[in-house]
Design an enzyme around this catalytic site. Structure first.
Site, PDB file in Angstrom:
ATOM      1  N   GLY A 265       0.824  -1.200   0.000  1.00  0.00           N
ATOM      2  CA  GLY A 265       0.000   0.000   0.000  1.00  0.00           C
ATOM      3  C   GLY A 265       0.859   1.252   0.000  1.00  0.00           C
ATOM      4  O   GLY A 265       0.652   2.171  -0.800  1.00  0.00           O
ATOM      5  N   ALA A 266       1.840   1.284   0.902  1.00  0.00           N
ATOM      6  CA  ALA A 266       2.683   2.460   1.015  1.00  0.00           C
ATOM      7  C   ALA A 266       3.857   2.137   1.926  1.00  0.00           C
ATOM      8  O   ALA A 266       3.874   1.096   2.579  1.00  0.00           O
ATOM      9  CB  ALA A 266       1.898   3.636   1.586  1.00  0.00           C
ATOM     10  N   MET A 267       4.831   3.068   1.977  1.00  0.00           N
ATOM     11  CA  MET A 267       6.043   2.811   2.749  1.00  0.00           C
ATOM     12  C   MET A 267       6.505   4.078   3.466  1.00  0.00           C
ATOM     13  O   MET A 267       6.597   5.147   2.867  1.00  0.00           O
ATOM     14  CB  MET A 267       7.127   2.297   1.795  1.00  0.00           C
ATOM     15  CG  MET A 267       8.432   1.959   2.475  1.00  0.00           C
ATOM     16  SD  MET A 267       8.215   0.646   3.709  1.00  0.00           S
ATOM     17  CE  MET A 267       9.407   1.156   4.926  1.00  0.00           C
ATOM     18  N   ASN A 269       9.271   5.401   4.581  1.00  0.00           N
ATOM     19  CA  ASN A 269      10.655   5.886   4.553  1.00  0.00           C
ATOM     20  C   ASN A 269      10.769   7.258   5.206  1.00  0.00           C
ATOM     21  O   ASN A 269       9.954   8.135   4.970  1.00  0.00           O
ATOM     22  CB  ASN A 269      11.150   5.991   3.113  1.00  0.00           C
ATOM     23  CG  ASN A 269      10.727   4.811   2.277  1.00  0.00           C
ATOM     24  OD1 ASN A 269      11.084   3.703   2.578  1.00  0.00           O
ATOM     25  ND2 ASN A 269       9.901   5.061   1.267  1.00  0.00           N
ATOM     26  N   GLU A 302       1.155   5.834   7.527  1.00  0.00           N
ATOM     27  CA  GLU A 302       2.574   6.049   7.222  1.00  0.00           C
ATOM     28  C   GLU A 302       3.123   7.225   8.024  1.00  0.00           C
ATOM     29  O   GLU A 302       4.254   7.199   8.496  1.00  0.00           O
ATOM     30  CB  GLU A 302       2.793   6.264   5.721  1.00  0.00           C
ATOM     31  CG  GLU A 302       2.226   5.166   4.809  1.00  0.00           C
ATOM     32  CD  GLU A 302       2.599   3.742   5.208  1.00  0.00           C
ATOM     33  OE1 GLU A 302       3.692   3.555   5.784  1.00  0.00           O
ATOM     34  OE2 GLU A 302       1.779   2.821   4.976  1.00  0.00           O
ATOM     35  N   GLU A 324       3.878  -2.392  13.333  1.00  0.00           N
ATOM     36  CA  GLU A 324       2.676  -2.458  12.485  1.00  0.00           C
ATOM     37  C   GLU A 324       1.386  -2.560  13.302  1.00  0.00           C
ATOM     38  O   GLU A 324       0.426  -1.829  13.039  1.00  0.00           O
ATOM     39  CB  GLU A 324       2.790  -3.601  11.471  1.00  0.00           C
ATOM     40  CG  GLU A 324       3.924  -3.432  10.455  1.00  0.00           C
ATOM     41  CD  GLU A 324       3.853  -2.113   9.667  1.00  0.00           C
ATOM     42  OE1 GLU A 324       2.806  -1.439   9.660  1.00  0.00           O
ATOM     43  OE2 GLU A 324       4.887  -1.748   9.058  1.00  0.00           O
TER      44      GLU A 324
HETATM   45  N1  ARG Z   1       5.786  -0.838   6.312  1.00  0.00           N
HETATM   46  C1  ARG Z   1       4.805  -0.726   5.263  1.00  0.00           C
HETATM   47  C2  ARG Z   1       3.512  -0.323   5.964  1.00  0.00           C
HETATM   48  O1  ARG Z   1       3.364   0.687   6.448  1.00  0.00           O
HETATM   49  C3  ARG Z   1       4.592  -1.949   4.463  1.00  0.00           C
HETATM   50  C4  ARG Z   1       5.796  -2.578   3.840  1.00  0.00           C
HETATM   51  C5  ARG Z   1       5.406  -3.800   3.102  1.00  0.00           C
HETATM   52  N2  ARG Z   1       6.545  -4.566   2.766  1.00  0.00           N
HETATM   53  C6  ARG Z   1       6.466  -5.839   2.353  1.00  0.00           C
HETATM   54  N3  ARG Z   1       7.546  -6.463   2.116  1.00  0.00           N
HETATM   55  N4  ARG Z   1       5.332  -6.423   2.205  1.00  0.00           N
HETATM   56  O2  ARG Z   1       2.637  -1.047   6.228  1.00  0.00           O
HETATM   57 ZN    ZN Z   2       2.805   0.036   8.513  1.00  0.00          ZN
END
Ligand code: ARG
Ligand code: ZN
Length: 868
Positions: A265-267, A269, A302, A324
């Protein structure tokens, strides 16, 4: 099938070195990118003077030079293969400069540096950074990064990375550069780079302490006027985190980039979020109300990671739920505060029951903190995310809002800048509350959904009501015996008039059986239990259908009203399935029709709530209530129930449909969305009758809708009606929206989910459509996932062709994008729950996959677990 190694939590060891600084240079050329990484490193002081080999993770790229200190190392002086770069020994303090060549245009896995259209971007979580440069690719190695990007000025006018822009300028040959510095130490999974020809939407936010933050959302030029909802959501999230958790943003710049090709969905960073365009772009013409809500939630999610994930990160990937689960809990609370709390709760729990409960009953069952993985990407699951959020919510319930906030404050104070564990989090919560949370911690280590049953006993003599709760969790591959969970239960008592007799209070289950006694209460009283769904359990009660109809109408907790309605529907469908299987005629009980009709009369009150309460559970949700899943009978039963309600209440549905039509077509306020959702629920019931009269109404809405919510709702209904209707609607929708790739995703998914006879043929045909490609995850999700996961009747075709088609696509996709292929393969996970014929066919597809020589580690893990 090659064997692949499992990584275990019990084998965790800290890294032997410390990275003091990372300096990256990306020299972007037309057919490759040259990466130079300068690492300043030292041995962990505890190991000074020891001979410690340096082992870095590494992807499948070529190294062109290695310089250690000021010595150029020859290939024999270091070891390098497709997984590891290593040096036999190092000085205590040293610098290491490695240069390597990447081919982002060939990177279809979308991990590391890759191309999406004209944009170059990165995705590093979980372990993608190793595909960029050799590095200790683990979350407990944190360092300050700087990043220089050099590229052609015309192709890549915008050059972005984490932190602050400290320098930029022109170079010879129409090239330019930008230097970014991120002052915060971070693990490499939070590194990001974007280069491309992007437009930007700019805004500002002043933090509570008066710091001015520049907000920038980037997208392809033609989409920049669809970014304003995302910007509004971002500002809402920033203000909310200050108010609710006292958390301010910490850099002068916050950037978001919308990308068309993205695995998730999103990241989050640091300072440079990268998003699937689906969670950024929206206007009422092209996005549904659900899309608007989704964007608000993901933008906030995010953003909230900046504190829960980035400032405080993970000691190892097993702790994933630490960031998460907690961040999902935070985004759920945010959405509840911004919109309707009960409706938010209903949709969160619905998602949990529809997707996490089944995960617990299949081969992917794992504790919220998994013990082992082959490929971490397979553990970005409903269990880690959604059940993880429920576990945080239980702590919140047990402590109460004020103590929970004190605990969060202490968590931020104590662990800022560190990489920590779930024990650290639960530890601060235990500390501030003075409570022992040891038994509670089983929620992190023990897998499975507890089944809780509640029974009532009334004692006429003492006028007391006892509620007895028993809990049991089935053994599974993780534990052969389960210990009782610590389960919070919120309970209130309600009388026949729907009045609260005893205010709601929190009770705690800690044993296999717990009993609570309520003195001095009348006999005809109703307990309202697990209010707001206080724990992620499967609840059964001794309530009759009459009791449930009462609770559906009168429970003082809207969540429980919804839950009572859903239980009634499921009970009714179970009865219908029994009738079908016995060859008896089907009949819907008068009590249900009556309860439904009474509820529909309440349509002036809360329309958003009502549209949820009166929606039948999907076939994919209903199946979870059966040991052996009878695909046809479930489909037939649900269709019969829907049509019977539509037939008996036609005029009521029409009346409510008309009543809710006033909402302005581009109004996205809560009230307007609520009207649309109830209106479209009515239309969907009416549409199930598929007669000329209703076809006319649906057709009209399809043709004259002023927004995507109404247009899409009508389109979906038409796609099930009959082949002629569908064959007219599909080209019309396509012609209108072909320029909007996100709307075309909807077009694919509607066709993949149609109940009409020839759906598989249509899906096969669509795989050759010019807008379809296996290389774009959104397209694969729209067509193949939608078919395999949301169209049980056709995926589970009795001739096995649905399985065959899907398995072929999984293998094809595995060569392109292993992460997405592995996700898709979970459509076979519940194979043991079907009849013998289907079991054999699904198993055969899994075995065929297992026989492939070159399965990715991702897909190997899913297939081998399923066959275990
Ligand atoms: N950290 C990201 C989020 O906010 C998702 C990253 C997904 N990465 C993966 N390898 N599926 O949820
Ligand atoms: Zn997340």
């Amino acid at each position: 099938m090659n064997e692949h190694k499992k990584i275990h939590l019990k084998d965790y060891r800290p890294f032997e070195f410390i990275v003091d600084h990372v300096d990256l240079v990306f020299d972007i050329r037309d057919d490759h990118t040259r990466v130079t990484s300068k690492l300043k490193m030292k041995k962990d002081p505890a190991r000074a003077n020891e001979t410690t080999p340096l082992v870095l993770n590494k992807g499948t790229f070529d190294i062109i030079s290695v310089v250690a200190g000021d010595m150029v190392l020859l290939p024999g002086e270091y070891k390098s293969d497709d997984e590891i770069f290593s040096l036999v020994a190092t000085p205590d303090i040293f610098e290491l400069e490695i240069t390597n060549i990447l081919k982002p245009d060939e990177n279809t896995a979308l991990e590391g540096l890759y191309r999406s259209g004209s944009i170059l971007c990165t995705q590093c979580e979980a372990q993608g950074f190793r595909n960029i440069t050799p590095y200790p690719d683990r979350p407990d190695v944190m360092a300050p990064f700087s990043c220089t990007i050099v590229a052609d000025k015309t192709r890549y006018p915008v050059l972005l990375s984490n932190g602050n822009l400290v320098k930029s300028g022109d170079l010879d040959n129409n090239r330019h550069f930008a230097v970014w510095e991120d002052p915060f130490k971070k693990p490499c999974y939070l590194f990001a780079l974007v280069a491309g020809d992007l437009d930007v939407l700019e805004d500002r936010f002043t933090t509570a302490s008066g710091r001015d933050v520049a907000l920038k959302i980037y997208s392809e030029k033609e989409n920049i006027d669809r970014c304003s909802h995302a910007m509004t959501s971002l500002k809402q999230a920033m203000a909310w985190d200050e108010k609710r958790f006292g958390r301010e943003y910490d850099l002068d710049l916050y950037q978001i980039v919308a990308i068309n090709d993205f695995n998730a969905g999103a990241m989050e960073n640091k300072g440079l979020n990268i998003f699937n365009a689906k969670y950024v772009l929206a206007d009422p013409q092209t996005a549904t109300d659900d899309d608007f809500m989704g964007i608000q939630g993901v933008i906030a999610h995010e953003y909230f990671h900046n504190w829960t994930g980035n400032r405080i990160t993970l000691k190892n990937w097993f702790q994933l739920s630490l960031k998460e689960g907690l961040t999902v809990f935070r985004d759920q609370e945010f959405s509840s505060d911004m919109n309707s709390r009960p409706v938010q709760r209903i949709s969160d729990v619905k998602k949990l029951m529809a997707a996490q409960f089944p995960e617990d009953s299949g081969p992917m069952v794992h504790p919220v903190r998994p013990d082992a993985y082959i490929k971490m990407d397979n553990f970005y699951t409903m269990t880690v995310y959604e059940k993880g959020a429920e576990v945080i919510r239980m702590i919140y319930q047990l402590l109460g809002q004020a103590l929970f906030r004190t605990g969060m404050d202490l968590y931020f104070e104590k662990f800022d800048g560190m990489a920590v564990t779930l024990e650290d989090f639960v530890g601060v919560m235990a500390k501030v509350s003075g409570r022992n949370l040891d038994q509670f911690f089983r929620w992190y280590t023990q897998s499975g959904t507890p089944a809780v049953s509640m029974t009532r006993q009334y004692d006429e003599n003492t006028k007391s009501m006892s509620l007895t709760f028993t809990q049991a969790t089935s053994p599974d591959r993780n534990q052969s015996e389960k210990k009782p969970f610590h389960i919070p239960v919120r309970i209130a008592l309600i009388n026949r008039a729907g009045e609260t007799v005893k205010q709601d209070a929190l009770y705690e289950l800690t044993q296999e059986t717990d009993t609570f006694k309520f003195e001095n209460v009348p006999a005809d009283i109703y307990p309202s239990v697990f209010r707001e769904f206080t724990a992620p359990v499967r609840l059964t009660t001794d309530f009759s259908d009459q009791d449930l109809a009462f609770l559906m109408a009168r429970d003082t907790d809207p969540f429980n009203q919804w839950h009572a309605a859903q239980t009634l529907f499921v009970n009714e469908i179970k009865n219908l399935v029994t009738a079908i299987q016995a060859g008896n005629p089907m009949a819907v009980s008068a009590g249900l029709v009556n309860a439904f009709s009474l509820a529909l009369e309440e349509n002036q009150k809360d329309r958003a709530f009502l549209s949820r309460a009166l929606a039948l559970p999907q076939e994919t949700e209903i199946k979870d209530h059966f040991e052996i899943i009878d695909v046809e009978a479930i489909h037939q039963a649900r269709t019969f129930l829907k049509q019977t309600l539509a037939q008996k209440l036609t005029s009521e549905f029409k009346t409510v449909y008309e009543l809710c039509r006033s909402a302005n077509s581009d109004d996205i306020s809560g009230g307007a969305m609520a009207d649309r959702s109830l209106k479209n629920l009515c239309l969907s019931y009416l549409g199930s009758l598929a007669n000329n009269d209703v076809q006319d109404i649906v057709q009209k809405q399809f043709e004259h809708a002023g927004n995507m919510t109404d247009e899409f709702a009508a389109f979906k209904i038409l796609s099930h009606m009959n082949a002629d209707v569908r064959d007219k609607a599909c080209p019309a929708f396509y012609d209108k929206w072909q320029a909007r790739t996100l709307v075309i995703d909807k077009w694919f998914s509607v066709q993949a989910q149609s109940s009409l006879e020839d759906t598989l043929d249509q899906v096969k045909k669509l795989t050759t459509h010019k807008d379809f490609t296996m290389a774009n995850p959104n397209k694969v999700r729209a067509l193949i996932f939608a078919f395999a996961m949301n169209n049980p009747m056709h995926f589970h075709r009795v001739d096995g062709q649905g399985y065959e088609f899907t398995a072929e696509r999984i293998l094809m996709l595995d060569k392109i994008n292993p992460q997405t292929a592995a996700r898709l393969c979970s459509c076979f996970n519940l194979w043991k729950r079907y009849d013998e014929n289907r079991q054999a066919m699904m198993k055969k597809q899994l075995e065929t996959m297992a026989e492939q020589k070159e399965l990715s580690r991702n897909l190997y893990e899913i297939v081998s677990r399923a066959l275990e």
